[in-house]
Design a protein around this motif. Structure first.
Motif, mmCIF file in Angstrom:
data_model
loop_
_atom_site.group_PDB
_atom_site.id
_atom_site.type_symbol
_atom_site.label_atom_id
_atom_site.label_comp_id
_atom_site.label_asym_id
_atom_site.label_seq_id
_atom_site.Cartn_x
_atom_site.Cartn_y
_atom_site.Cartn_z
ATOM 1 N N SER A 33 0.862 -1.172 0.000
ATOM 2 C CA SER A 33 0.000 0.000 0.000
ATOM 3 C C SER A 33 0.900 1.224 0.000
ATOM 4 O O SER A 33 2.044 1.164 0.424
ATOM 5 C CB SER A 33 -0.907 0.002 1.233
ATOM 6 O OG SER A 33 -0.123 0.088 2.407
ATOM 7 N N THR B 103 -3.543 6.323 -6.728
ATOM 8 C CA THR B 103 -3.947 6.228 -5.328
ATOM 9 C C THR B 103 -4.350 7.606 -4.828
ATOM 10 O O THR B 103 -3.592 8.560 -4.992
ATOM 11 C CB THR B 103 -2.759 5.704 -4.485
ATOM 12 O OG1 THR B 103 -2.342 4.450 -5.023
ATOM 13 C CG2 THR B 103 -3.138 5.535 -3.038
ATOM 14 N N THR C 117 -4.141 12.660 -6.633
ATOM 15 C CA THR C 117 -3.776 11.259 -6.783
ATOM 16 C C THR C 117 -2.279 11.127 -6.989
ATOM 17 O O THR C 117 -1.613 12.058 -7.447
ATOM 18 C CB THR C 117 -4.482 10.617 -8.003
ATOM 19 O OG1 THR C 117 -4.127 11.346 -9.175
ATOM 20 C CG2 THR C 117 -5.988 10.595 -7.832
#
Length: 173
Positions: free
Chosen positions: A13, A38, A52
């Motif tokens: 992540s 992301t 993002t």
């Protein structure tokens, strides 16, 4: 969607709460893969950022895995009015989620002992020992490292190379 599934399967992540640092000068990266964008948000006393981060390559620096890519979004003041936009190449730390390693899986069948009139009956025993690899888990980290010595589990540098290969494949889709 395939890219997100691949990264989730790897337990990765992006850390979006920290401040992004400017990327060090390096060879040109592959174009960002939009499927990996992301969301990144942040606030301060005088405003906020919403945008993002789309990775284009992965590198290791001082043993840490970093994702280098495009950070794009808008900066707003404390009233919510847009002050400006950002579109810049940055490097962000990548955190690896806690990994578990199966250390031992022992199954003993039922046991019946008759020792001179002393009878011991034991049903099936299933013993599972699992090590959890994460920050602060000294024994879990050690046992996972030992169990992965011979199975080709990638190190931070090897993981960066593997992730770059995945990005290149995804960029061809």
């Amino acid at each position: 969607m395939i890219a997100v599934t691949v990264l989730a399967a790897l337990g990765l992540s992006f850390a979006g709460t920290g401040v992004a640092n400017a990327a060090p000068t390096a060879p040109a990266a592959a174009p960002p893969v939009a499927a990996l964008a992301t969301p990144i948000t942040g606030t301060a006393d005088n405003g906020s950022f919403a945008g993002t981060f789309t990775p284009s390559k992965f590198v290791t620096q001082d043993g840490n895995l970093l994702a280098t890519g495009l950070l794009a979004g808008t900066v707003s003041d404390s009233s919510g009015a847009t002050v400006g936009t950002v579109s810049r190449t940055v490097s962000m730390p990548v955190t690896v989620a806690a990994v578990t390693c199966q250390v031992l899986n022992l199954v003993l069948g039922p046991l019946h002992l008759d020792l001179l009139g002393l009878v011991v009956d034991l049903n099936q025993v299933h013993l599972v020992i699992t090590a959890v690899q994460a920050a602060g888990n000294l024994l879990g980290n050690l046992l996972c490292a030992i169990t992965h010595l011979l199975d080709g589990t990638p190190t931070a540098g090897g993981l960066a190379a593997l992730l770059n290969a995945i990005l290149a494949l995804l960029g061809q889709l």
